[in-house]
Design a protein around this motif. Structure first.
Motif, short mmCIF file in Angstrom:
data_model
loop_
_atom_site.label_atom_id
_atom_site.label_comp_id
_atom_site.label_asym_id
_atom_site.label_seq_id
_atom_site.Cartn_x
_atom_site.Cartn_y
_atom_site.Cartn_z
N ALA A 1 0.85 -1.20 0.00
CA ALA A 1 0.00 0.00 0.00
C ALA A 1 0.89 1.24 0.00
CB ALA A 1 -0.90 -0.01 1.24
N MET A 2 0.59 2.18 -0.90
CA MET A 2 1.40 3.42 -0.93
C MET A 2 1.21 4.18 0.38
SD MET A 2 1.05 4.87 -4.75
CE MET A 2 1.63 3.88 -6.12
N SER A 3 2.31 4.71 0.88
CA SER A 3 2.28 5.48 2.12
C SER A 3 3.49 6.39 2.17
CB SER A 3 2.32 4.51 3.31
OG SER A 3 2.65 5.21 4.49
N SER A 4 3.30 7.56 2.76
CA SER A 4 4.45 8.47 2.92
C SER A 4 5.52 7.81 3.77
CB SER A 4 3.99 9.77 3.61
OG SER A 4 2.95 10.35 2.86
N ARG A 5 5.12 6.94 4.68
CA ARG A 5 6.09 6.31 5.58
C ARG A 5 6.92 5.23 4.88
NH1 ARG A 5 1.82 7.50 9.64
NH2 ARG A 5 2.79 8.96 11.09
N ASN A 6 6.53 4.80 3.67
CA ASN A 6 7.34 3.79 2.97
C ASN A 6 8.75 4.32 2.70
OD1 ASN A 6 5.09 2.23 2.99
ND2 ASN A 6 4.64 2.41 0.79
N GLY B 1 11.39 -2.62 11.55
CA GLY B 1 12.26 -1.66 12.23
C GLY B 1 11.38 -0.64 12.93
N ASN B 2 11.64 0.65 12.69
CA ASN B 2 10.83 1.69 13.32
C ASN B 2 9.66 2.12 12.45
OD1 ASN B 2 12.39 1.90 15.62
ND2 ASN B 2 13.87 3.25 14.59
N ALA C 1 9.24 -13.27 9.34
CA ALA C 1 9.81 -12.59 8.17
C ALA C 1 10.48 -11.27 8.54
CB ALA C 1 8.70 -12.35 7.14
N GLY C 2 10.39 -10.89 9.84
CA GLY C 2 11.09 -9.67 10.26
C GLY C 2 10.18 -8.55 10.71
N PHE C 3 8.86 -8.77 10.64
CA PHE C 3 7.91 -7.76 11.12
C PHE C 3 7.74 -7.89 12.64
CE2 PHE C 3 6.55 -8.25 6.72
CZ PHE C 3 6.08 -7.00 6.36
N PHE C 4 7.29 -6.81 13.25
CA PHE C 4 6.70 -6.91 14.59
C PHE C 4 5.21 -6.60 14.39
CE2 PHE C 4 4.97 -4.67 18.25
CZ PHE C 4 5.08 -5.68 19.19
N THR C 5 4.38 -7.64 14.53
CA THR C 5 2.95 -7.44 14.24
C THR C 5 2.28 -6.77 15.44
OG1 THR C 5 3.00 -9.44 12.90
CG2 THR C 5 0.82 -8.61 13.51
N GLU C 6 1.71 -5.60 15.21
CA GLU C 6 1.04 -4.87 16.29
C GLU C 6 -0.37 -5.42 16.48
OE1 GLU C 6 0.48 -0.50 16.02
OE2 GLU C 6 2.62 -0.51 16.54
N TYR C 7 -1.09 -5.57 15.38
CA TYR C 7 -2.39 -6.25 15.44
C TYR C 7 -2.69 -6.84 14.08
CZ TYR C 7 -4.41 -2.02 13.28
OH TYR C 7 -4.67 -0.96 12.45
N LEU C 8 -3.44 -7.92 14.11
CA LEU C 8 -3.93 -8.54 12.87
C LEU C 8 -5.27 -9.15 13.25
CD1 LEU C 8 -3.61 -9.51 9.96
CD2 LEU C 8 -2.19 -11.37 10.78
N ASN C 9 -6.35 -8.53 12.80
CA ASN C 9 -7.68 -8.93 13.26
C ASN C 9 -8.66 -9.00 12.10
OD1 ASN C 9 -6.60 -6.92 15.69
ND2 ASN C 9 -7.57 -8.79 16.40
N ILE C 10 -9.68 -9.81 12.31
CA ILE C 10 -10.75 -9.90 11.32
C ILE C 10 -12.00 -9.34 11.98
CG2 ILE C 10 -12.10 -11.45 9.85
CD1 ILE C 10 -9.60 -13.39 10.10
N GLN D 1 14.23 -3.78 4.03
CA GLN D 1 12.86 -3.77 4.58
C GLN D 1 11.84 -3.59 3.46
OE1 GLN D 1 13.42 -0.46 7.21
NE2 GLN D 1 13.88 -1.73 8.99
N ARG D 2 12.19 -2.77 2.47
CA ARG D 2 11.27 -2.55 1.34
C ARG D 2 11.00 -3.85 0.60
NH1 ARG D 2 8.16 -2.76 -1.66
NH2 ARG D 2 7.36 -1.36 -3.27
N ALA D 3 12.02 -4.71 0.53
CA ALA D 3 11.85 -5.99 -0.17
C ALA D 3 10.91 -6.92 0.60
CB ALA D 3 13.22 -6.66 -0.36
N VAL D 4 10.89 -6.79 1.92
CA VAL D 4 10.03 -7.64 2.76
C VAL D 4 8.61 -7.08 2.87
CG1 VAL D 4 9.77 -8.53 5.13
CG2 VAL D 4 12.05 -8.40 4.11
N ALA D 5 8.48 -5.76 2.75
CA ALA D 5 7.22 -5.06 3.07
C ALA D 5 5.97 -5.61 2.36
CB ALA D 5 7.38 -3.56 2.80
#
Ligand code: AMP
Length: 283
Positions: free
Chosen positions: A183-188, A268-269, A234-243, A195-199
């Motif tokens: 998803a496009m984002s200014s934070r990318n 990362g950050n 894969a290197g993420f820290f998952t904050e939430y993942l909900n349905i 990290q971009r390769a994993v995102a």
């Protein structure tokens, strides 16, 4: 395109449009415009004769340890993109114009901000809703455009407009993605090449969960737990993942026909968010 920094000047220009019965569309942003923002602008152009875009990095929606100071500010390039898109006005207020004194009144949110981004970013949605409320009162548009990428934000804005009787229409615009699905984002722009390769795995994970649900997998907790573990591996820290039920944002329950998978994960950050809607056939 006119670039306006002053509220009185903007109001007087818009009063002329209103007197001439020109429909007015509004696209609020924090700048560093990418094609996701421009999709909102294109949709707005399609619907209204006059389009106002605001760029304001709103300090009150950032937490004390968040990226307010580092948030990418690219006003010149942004203005050029808006000229090319034939926008009528760029509203570019300073912090002093938007907050001439300490605000003692703000928008309070109940229930809709208890989970997801509202839980991990205390105060974020109150700050966001308050600045959007101020911008709506300044611009007084007939319609305003928000991205579905920030799904909880869109739900809160819709509720605010309904509960507080703002006389305008809210349009949600589908998420614009990079070719690999991110998803496009200014934070990318914070992501390192690694990290971009994993995102893009974040969106791929949402697609996989959707696939299992559409096939009839009933155990949503098992699906999200396993997917979070895979993201973390894969290197993420998952904050939430909900349905959730996409109308109420409450946890999905049997019989819900329209679901939404909502996720936030850090590389990362850098905090990435994404979501995916699932329409199930009502039997
Ligand atoms: P921001 O500048 O991040 O505050 O975003 C301004 C508006 O653009 C919000 O309504 C966002 O939901 C929307 N937006 C941001 N990224 C995207 C995207 N990739 N696709 C569609 N809309 C987006």
């Amino acid at each position: 395109m006119q670039t306006i920094t002053d509220i009185i000047q903007l109001r007087s220009l818009i009063a002329g449009w209103r007197a001439a019965d020109h429909p007015i569309a509004f696209v609020p942003t924090m700048g560093n415009l990418h094609d996701g923002h421009m999709k909102l602008v294109r949709t707005a152009k399609h619907r209204a004769l006059k389009v106002v875009v605001s760029i304001f990095v709103n300090p009150t929606q950032f937490g004390p340890h968040e990226d307010f100071d580092n948030y990418p500010r690219t006003e010149q390039q942004d203005a050029q993109k808006l000229v090319t898109a034939d926008v009528d006005v760029l509203f570019l207020p300073s912090i002093d114009i938007m907050y001439p004194q300490r605000n003692l009144i703000s928008i309070g949110i109940h229930e809709l901000n208890q989970d997801y981004c509202g839980k991990s970013r205390p105060g974020h949605f109150e700050g966001m809703a308050t600045i959007v409320c101020k911008l709506f009162n300044i611009v007084q548009p007939d319609m305003a455009f928000f991205g579905e990428k920030d799904f909880q934000q869109l739900a809160i804005i819709r509720q605010m407009v309904s509960d507080l009787n703002f006389p305008l229409l809210i349009y949600g615009v589908p998420t614009q993605r990079e070719d690999d699905g991110l998803a496009m984002s200014s934070r990318n722009s914070y992501l390192t090449p690694q990290q971009r390769a994993v995102a893009p795995k974040l969106y791929q994970t949402l697609l996989t969960i959707k696939h299992h649900i559409v096939k009839g997998e009933p155990d949503f907790d098992q699906l999200t737990n396993q997917a979070s573990a895979e993201l973390n591996q894969a290197g993420f820290f998952t904050e939430y993942l909900n349905i959730a039920n996409s109308d109420t944002l409450q946890p999905a329950s049997p019989g819900d026909n329209t679901l939404i998978i909502l996720a936030a994960a850090k590389l990362g950050n850098t905090r990435l968010i994404d979501n995916l809607t699932i329409h199930l056939n009502s039997a």
